[in-house]
Scaffold this active site. Sequence first.
Site, PDB file in Angstrom:
ATOM      1  N   LYS A 142     -12.987   6.912  20.916  1.00  0.00           N
ATOM      2  CA  LYS A 142     -12.665   6.968  19.488  1.00  0.00           C
ATOM      3  C   LYS A 142     -13.677   6.134  18.740  1.00  0.00           C
ATOM      4  O   LYS A 142     -13.871   4.967  19.087  1.00  0.00           O
ATOM      5  CB  LYS A 142     -11.254   6.414  19.260  1.00  0.00           C
ATOM      6  CG  LYS A 142     -10.924   6.139  17.804  1.00  0.00           C
ATOM      7  CD  LYS A 142      -9.460   5.793  17.615  1.00  0.00           C
ATOM      8  CE  LYS A 142      -9.169   5.547  16.146  1.00  0.00           C
ATOM      9  NZ  LYS A 142      -7.744   5.497  15.847  1.00  0.00           N
ATOM     10  N   GLU A 152     -16.117 -19.810  -3.625  1.00  0.00           N
ATOM     11  CA  GLU A 152     -17.090 -18.724  -3.489  1.00  0.00           C
ATOM     12  C   GLU A 152     -18.249 -19.011  -2.525  1.00  0.00           C
ATOM     13  O   GLU A 152     -18.690 -18.102  -1.814  1.00  0.00           O
ATOM     14  CB  GLU A 152     -17.672 -18.390  -4.865  1.00  0.00           C
ATOM     15  CG  GLU A 152     -16.649 -17.859  -5.835  1.00  0.00           C
ATOM     16  CD  GLU A 152     -17.203 -17.784  -7.241  1.00  0.00           C
ATOM     17  OE1 GLU A 152     -17.433 -16.674  -7.715  1.00  0.00           O
ATOM     18  OE2 GLU A 152     -17.413 -18.840  -7.854  1.00  0.00           O
ATOM     19  N   ARG A 198     -15.419 -12.732  -6.079  1.00  0.00           N
ATOM     20  CA  ARG A 198     -15.845 -13.933  -5.342  1.00  0.00           C
ATOM     21  C   ARG A 198     -17.351 -13.944  -5.058  1.00  0.00           C
ATOM     22  O   ARG A 198     -17.858 -13.131  -4.301  1.00  0.00           O
ATOM     23  CB  ARG A 198     -15.089 -13.964  -4.023  1.00  0.00           C
ATOM     24  CG  ARG A 198     -14.922 -15.331  -3.407  1.00  0.00           C
ATOM     25  CD  ARG A 198     -13.983 -15.197  -2.247  1.00  0.00           C
ATOM     26  NE  ARG A 198     -13.533 -16.498  -1.780  1.00  0.00           N
ATOM     27  CZ  ARG A 198     -12.548 -16.650  -0.885  1.00  0.00           C
ATOM     28  NH1 ARG A 198     -11.928 -15.616  -0.394  1.00  0.00           N
ATOM     29  NH2 ARG A 198     -12.187 -17.846  -0.504  1.00  0.00           N
ATOM     30  N   PHE A 243     -19.589 -13.511  -7.485  1.00  0.00           N
ATOM     31  CA  PHE A 243     -19.982 -13.170  -8.841  1.00  0.00           C
ATOM     32  C   PHE A 243     -21.463 -12.816  -8.974  1.00  0.00           C
ATOM     33  O   PHE A 243     -22.166 -13.355  -9.815  1.00  0.00           O
ATOM     34  CB  PHE A 243     -19.632 -14.365  -9.737  1.00  0.00           C
ATOM     35  CG  PHE A 243     -19.365 -14.033 -11.168  1.00  0.00           C
ATOM     36  CD1 PHE A 243     -18.183 -13.449 -11.563  1.00  0.00           C
ATOM     37  CD2 PHE A 243     -20.308 -14.328 -12.145  1.00  0.00           C
ATOM     38  CE1 PHE A 243     -17.937 -13.164 -12.900  1.00  0.00           C
ATOM     39  CE2 PHE A 243     -20.073 -14.058 -13.489  1.00  0.00           C
ATOM     40  CZ  PHE A 243     -18.875 -13.476 -13.876  1.00  0.00           C
ATOM     41  N   ARG A 272     -26.013 -14.511 -12.616  1.00  0.00           N
ATOM     42  CA  ARG A 272     -25.816 -15.301 -11.394  1.00  0.00           C
ATOM     43  C   ARG A 272     -26.647 -14.733 -10.239  1.00  0.00           C
ATOM     44  O   ARG A 272     -27.171 -15.482  -9.418  1.00  0.00           O
ATOM     45  CB  ARG A 272     -24.344 -15.383 -11.018  1.00  0.00           C
ATOM     46  CG  ARG A 272     -24.072 -16.364  -9.905  1.00  0.00           C
ATOM     47  CD  ARG A 272     -22.599 -16.658  -9.747  1.00  0.00           C
ATOM     48  NE  ARG A 272     -22.119 -17.718 -10.613  1.00  0.00           N
ATOM     49  CZ  ARG A 272     -22.182 -19.021 -10.343  1.00  0.00           C
ATOM     50  NH1 ARG A 272     -22.716 -19.444  -9.213  1.00  0.00           N
ATOM     51  NH2 ARG A 272     -21.720 -19.929 -11.174  1.00  0.00           N
ATOM     52  N   CYS A 309       0.798  -1.224   0.000  1.00  0.00           N
ATOM     53  CA  CYS A 309       0.000   0.000   0.000  1.00  0.00           C
ATOM     54  C   CYS A 309       0.831   1.276   0.000  1.00  0.00           C
ATOM     55  O   CYS A 309       0.348   2.318  -0.379  1.00  0.00           O
ATOM     56  CB  CYS A 309      -0.936   0.012   1.202  1.00  0.00           C
ATOM     57  SG  CYS A 309      -0.083   0.226   2.785  1.00  0.00           S
ATOM     58  N   PHE A 318      -4.699   3.327  18.309  1.00  0.00           N
ATOM     59  CA  PHE A 318      -4.006   4.294  17.466  1.00  0.00           C
ATOM     60  C   PHE A 318      -3.136   3.523  16.486  1.00  0.00           C
ATOM     61  O   PHE A 318      -2.148   2.904  16.857  1.00  0.00           O
ATOM     62  CB  PHE A 318      -3.129   5.187  18.347  1.00  0.00           C
ATOM     63  CG  PHE A 318      -2.541   6.377  17.630  1.00  0.00           C
ATOM     64  CD1 PHE A 318      -1.623   6.199  16.615  1.00  0.00           C
ATOM     65  CD2 PHE A 318      -2.901   7.670  17.977  1.00  0.00           C
ATOM     66  CE1 PHE A 318      -1.073   7.279  15.956  1.00  0.00           C
ATOM     67  CE2 PHE A 318      -2.358   8.757  17.319  1.00  0.00           C
ATOM     68  CZ  PHE A 318      -1.445   8.569  16.310  1.00  0.00           C
ATOM     69  N   GLY A 345       5.030  14.459  19.226  1.00  0.00           N
ATOM     70  CA  GLY A 345       5.102  15.800  18.640  1.00  0.00           C
ATOM     71  C   GLY A 345       4.548  15.828  17.229  1.00  0.00           C
ATOM     72  O   GLY A 345       3.911  16.802  16.817  1.00  0.00           O
ATOM     73  N   CYS A 349       7.812   0.785   4.084  1.00  0.00           N
ATOM     74  CA  CYS A 349       7.324   1.686   3.027  1.00  0.00           C
ATOM     75  C   CYS A 349       7.310   3.137   3.480  1.00  0.00           C
ATOM     76  O   CYS A 349       7.239   4.036   2.661  1.00  0.00           O
ATOM     77  CB  CYS A 349       5.934   1.271   2.560  1.00  0.00           C
ATOM     78  SG  CYS A 349       4.633   1.521   3.772  1.00  0.00           S
ATOM     79  N   GLU A 401      -9.448 -11.349 -12.973  1.00  0.00           N
ATOM     80  CA  GLU A 401     -10.028 -12.229 -14.000  1.00  0.00           C
ATOM     81  C   GLU A 401     -10.065 -11.526 -15.349  1.00  0.00           C
ATOM     82  O   GLU A 401      -9.717 -12.105 -16.360  1.00  0.00           O
ATOM     83  CB  GLU A 401     -11.436 -12.664 -13.565  1.00  0.00           C
ATOM     84  CG  GLU A 401     -12.099 -13.578 -14.577  1.00  0.00           C
ATOM     85  CD  GLU A 401     -13.392 -14.193 -14.067  1.00  0.00           C
ATOM     86  OE1 GLU A 401     -13.648 -14.138 -12.842  1.00  0.00           O
ATOM     87  OE2 GLU A 401     -14.148 -14.717 -14.898  1.00  0.00           O
ATOM     88  N   ALA A 423       5.909  10.010  16.416  1.00  0.00           N
ATOM     89  CA  ALA A 423       6.206  10.770  17.627  1.00  0.00           C
ATOM     90  C   ALA A 423       4.974  11.498  18.127  1.00  0.00           C
ATOM     91  O   ALA A 423       4.086  11.857  17.349  1.00  0.00           O
ATOM     92  CB  ALA A 423       7.299  11.771  17.328  1.00  0.00           C
TER      93      ALA A 423
END
Length: 1348
Positions: free
Chosen positions: A441, A1280, A931, A933, A899, A59, A356, A368, A89, A821, A366
């Site tokens: 929260k 599925e 999945r 469909f 379907r 991500c 968090f 800060g 990352c 697919e 941090a």
Amino acid sequence: MRETSFTMADTETRSGSTSDELIFFVNGKKIVERNADPETTLLTYLRRKLGLTGTKLGCAEGGCGACTVMLSRYQTQTQQLLHFAVNACLAPLCSLHLVAVTTVEGIGSVARKLHPVQERIAKAHGSQCGFCTPGIVMSMYALLRNNPKPKMADVEEAFHGNLCRCTGYRPILEGYKTFTVEGGCCGGRGRENGCCMTNGNEAEKHADEATSLFKASDFAPFDPTQEVIFPPELMSLTKGQRSGSLRFRGDRVVWLQPDSLDEFLRLKWEHPDARVVVGNTEVGIEVKFKNMVYPVVLAPAFIPELNAVTHTPDGIVFGAACTLSHMGEVLKQAVETLPPHQTEVFLAVLEQLRWFAGLQIRNVAAVGGNIMTASPISDLNPVFMAAGCKLTVMDKDGSRDVQMDDSFFTGYRKTTLRPQEVLLSIEIPHSKKSQFVSAYKQSPRREDDISIVTAAMSVTFTPGSDVVEDLRLSYGGMAATTVLAKKTANRLLGRRWGEELLQEACSSLAEEMTLDPSVPGGMVTYRRTLTLSLFYKFYLTVLQKLRAQGVSVDEVTSDCLSAAEIYHPETASSVQIYQAVPEGRSQDDAVGRPMMHLSALKQATGEAVYCDDVPLYENELYLVLVTSSKAHAKILSVDTSAAECMPGVVCCVFADDIPGSNATGPIAYDETVLARHQVTCVGHIIGAVVADTQLHAQRAAKAVKIQYEELQPVVTIQEAIAAQSFYQPIRTIQKGDLEAGFKQADHILEGEMHIGGQEHFYLETNVTLAVPRGEDGEMELFVSTQSASKTQSLVAKALGIPANRVVVRVKRMGGGFGGKESRTTILSTVVAVAANKLKRPVRCMLDRDEDMLITGGRHPFYGKYKVGYLNSGKVVALDVSYYSNVGNSMDLSLSVMERALFHMENSYSVANVRGHGYLCRTNLPSNTAFRGFGGPQGMMVAENWMMDVAQSLGRPAEEVRRLNLYVEGESTPYNQILDQFTLDRCWDECLSRCGYQERRAAVDLYNRQNRWTKRGLAIVPTKFGISFTAVFLNQAGALVHIYTDGSVLMTHGGTEMGQGLHTKMVQVASRVLGISCSKIHISETSTNTVPNTSPTAASASSDLNGAAVQNACEILMKRLEPYKTQNPKGSWEDWVRAAYFDRVNLSTSGFYKTPDLGYDFDTNSGRAFNYFSYGVACSEVEIDCLTGAHKNLSTTIVMDVGHSLNPAIDIGQVEGAFMQGLGLFTLEELHYSPRGVLLTRGPGTYKIPAFGDIPTHLTVSLLRDAPNEKAIFASKAVGEPPLFLAASVFYAIKDAISAARAESGISGPFRLDSPASAERIRNACCDQFTKLCPPAEPGTFTPWSVQV
Ligand SMILES: Cc1cc2nc3c(=O)[nH]c(=O)nc-3n(C[C@H](O)[C@H](O)[C@H](O)COP(=O)(O)OP(=O)(O)OC[C@H]3O[C@@H](n4cnc5c(N)ncnc54)[C@H](O)[C@@H]3O)c2cc1C
Ligand code: FES
Ligand code: FES
């Protein structure tokens, strides 16, 4: 190491000027980097520079944990080694000076020796596609480095920052439980009858029923003393000297790391615009996703004053660079040692820290950074504000103290600090004896999520009384900054803490905490209601605390107690039940055994190669797409001049570069590879930029200027209906006499439901590497796709060459779920066009935000129904219309709708029925397979009318469901007779396993005893038709070679995306060939070995490919038969050699096509499906009526998978599908603006289920003695069908909401759209608080997002 100080000139990014050496260690190896670029992340460096591709990119925003590595640092002050998990990352390379990095490769390998953390996740079946696995392994590894014998709660906390889209998490926890205090394995000595981990209670009940999918006693023991040591050289480097100031220059950014406070302050004075970076968890996001460039970065993370923690008489002072993890530790210790009345603020901070982000973020972020980001949804700032924390800020001339009150934040992400000032520290005060503080929260998901509303409240009473002396109510998410509800607080001063105060507080808050109906983030009514609900919780908590102190206040009645409880997750427990293979069966026959996924160990060590892990070709280039920012527009001009001058850019690619046809699409060619004149969705691919690196290509792509003439878009289903914007045909399935049915009915009701779409969120985004072979137009593609053949044919079409010149190779995918697919083909084609134009290899792996923007997802559906039923509850007539939001091209949408119609009655027998399916043409990216469909959407509406019927009659829903269930021999609306019907068995087993009746009674009792939390229970069946509905796709091929050493190389038409298909195919071959699985290998799927393959989809891949493999293996066995007969005592190798010397062909292909298929919509005849998979699930939930949060208390699933080919894989599929369904129906929400712009483009805003969302008690049972004649070795499809069973959670929530509504005197059916998000749950629980916050009149404002 030199000690330096900087001058202004030092910060210039002149070419040729030098950087300092960055010294760090990776897996024990010293790295000296002389050109560290401040814009390079650790992840990029590991993958691209060091070739350590075990660490994955999922991500790039700290939200998935795929990139988790462990950092270790020697702390000179404390003389301690610090080990902590981080997101590579977000970690800037330059922040790593004198740090040891451990990646998944550094702890073990299949070739060398596995680390127990790697072995156990694999053997416990906790790795399916494996893309998340290295990250999870490293989170666990870092935990064990700090705590070799953790509790389960520690494990759960360690995984707050990791996501997995495949497994459903249960097996990961189960495997890692063996490291914990609670689950440590006895090593086979713990019980009389064997190992503690292999013999559950259930096993004792039924001898042939197995309940363990792995043997913990087989695990290598974990010896913490054997861990890799901290590099001694690094230790002496760190101990020997201060790190000194450092300077690293890149093309655009200079990184300055001062080593003293004075220097830091001086630099900030000289560079008031410099960005201070500590954890980079905020700045990293700004740079990556908001296109920010900060030419000067100041990194003060190692300045002692900024890391200091000082205990004062008034509280604790934390240096601004203290990490949140460190702050949490210090506060926890303080709570243990200080008198309770002093720790109210600390506890409130700790409560916010619990939820968090994930640990990887908290380990570097941090305090800060959180304050100075000044985000309106900061979770800590409300507490700091309510508690009146004191900040110390400094510039080079001195310091000043600033009170954290409502004057501190001056606007959106702005504070009172002057540009030259920095935050030095924050003092968190002790609370007073008569002060009470709480923090709250509310976010869509509990773990690692940003708040919708976050709040902290502090009240101080005149000592010994309930008279309010001071009150501070601080809210985040209610304005552009964290705010104090000052008017309300002032009104309540001097008042007594009682019912009257509550009433006044609520009406005052409702007046004061208003929001513009168009406010970003939407959910206006919900957010406003939350301000009251949270205050009410605080009110109750304080009442209890006052009473505990002996102050005379109203008693909190027992039915309200649960409203004030703080949520503490319970450790999940689970049971898996399957039929064991009969005793005496050959060990070489692997069918039916819970064999580990064949790649699992490699996945756990990072050795498994995914598409983007293929090493770079020498002259390889990187491609980035240029996409439309408008939903519907004419393209007036495209200006690439700026982009083409940018560093590293090689060329741009547009429609004119396509040598063959620009028309593309998986079925109808109704799309363009590259849009030329018009765009029809945001994210529509217009062109691409090719450059030497991804970063250069990305920068240049942003510089391509496109002028549009905007046209009116159609975004929502309702807009499409109003404009009659439909694709053709409109499908209908009809049976019986509808008019007569409605006449016969005692009651008729009508209803509607919207089911939101879903992002696939495969952990590995779309990726293609195209390599021109230089001869005869040959092109080789490495693609992460479920459809190798479709990719081949569409690439060939665009290049104008025959398919025989294109080879598509698929080793494995990091998840597919239908998303790979058909939608992968356009990216592959664009990359191939670029590679063809440049005659050089070209690669592209979409970033997560691009992938989410461009590739579409599950179709949103709107269902409208009219249902006729008898007094008994028996449904006799159904007229239902489905509308799906198809997007800007047809893709597979017709089959998806078909379907949905095939599943419109779910598992219920309805004599008179009609279903219509409308395909809405809109200006959204084309929606596609996912999945299930269309099946889940079709069945979801069915369950809705079923619940409506029950509620309108006031009858228990499960009775009405049971009454309507099909029985053996009945036929569906499309005239398929249900034989080998096992649904009733699944139903009865589920009822009895979950103890339905007792549970129901307990739920009802709970609901009578609790006003603000309610429980709900629902049992839901599923019947899922197996086959591609397009008949021609029901075919498969296989190719099997036997080599002279007896080893077998096999390939087949299916692709491996984590579902264990290759493992099952090897098991099938093992049985037919009569050899052990270890002799059989599958290398990859490729179009030059098995041609014309169907996509790996429709759950049918094991059935189809398994039969093809069987066919090939049987042919070979026939050829080997004479040699077996001649030498019956010989070995497999003997027979193979004998056959070879006898010139027998030891290679063959196999083929299979499903017989007797072919449904015709015009005549409503012919078999649509080969057979059906059945399952039943019962779920119990608890909702918090005040916040809409819910807990998944328990789920029991009984699934018919026939004779399981591999119970571990099948249970993995059941649990993974269930959790994906749970996301679909309760959590995952894609938000689109009214102009069709996708607003949720990453894990930060789009929430898939996390570890904590698993039902606390989860039982999965595979139905026993249920052979299926229609598929390989009596098995059944499983990919599925179980997904829909998560609807049981949705309907349990609806059941709980009904109980809440009953408290307000409301009964009968009501509309609840999917997903049952916290917002929807809260809004549906109508009560005195919701009444105070009525929604704005629709049409009077432009909402932030629309229901598409
Ligand atoms: C995946 C993810 C999840 C998150 N979850 C949450 C969450 O649940 N709740 C929440 O509130 N936030 C969350 N955040 C936001 C972020 O993690 C926090 O705000 C974090 O505390 C920022 O700290 P940092 O050190 O990484 O900041 P950085 O990115 O290093 O800096 C952030 C800002 O603070 C400024 N700054 C830092 N230190 C100083 C200083 N001493 N003086 C002056 N300015 C300074 C920087 O210049 C910069 O503008 C999340 C972020 C991510 C990526
Ligand atoms: S890739 Fe780093 S957290 Fe997702
Ligand atoms: S196994 Fe976790 S994402 Fe696939």
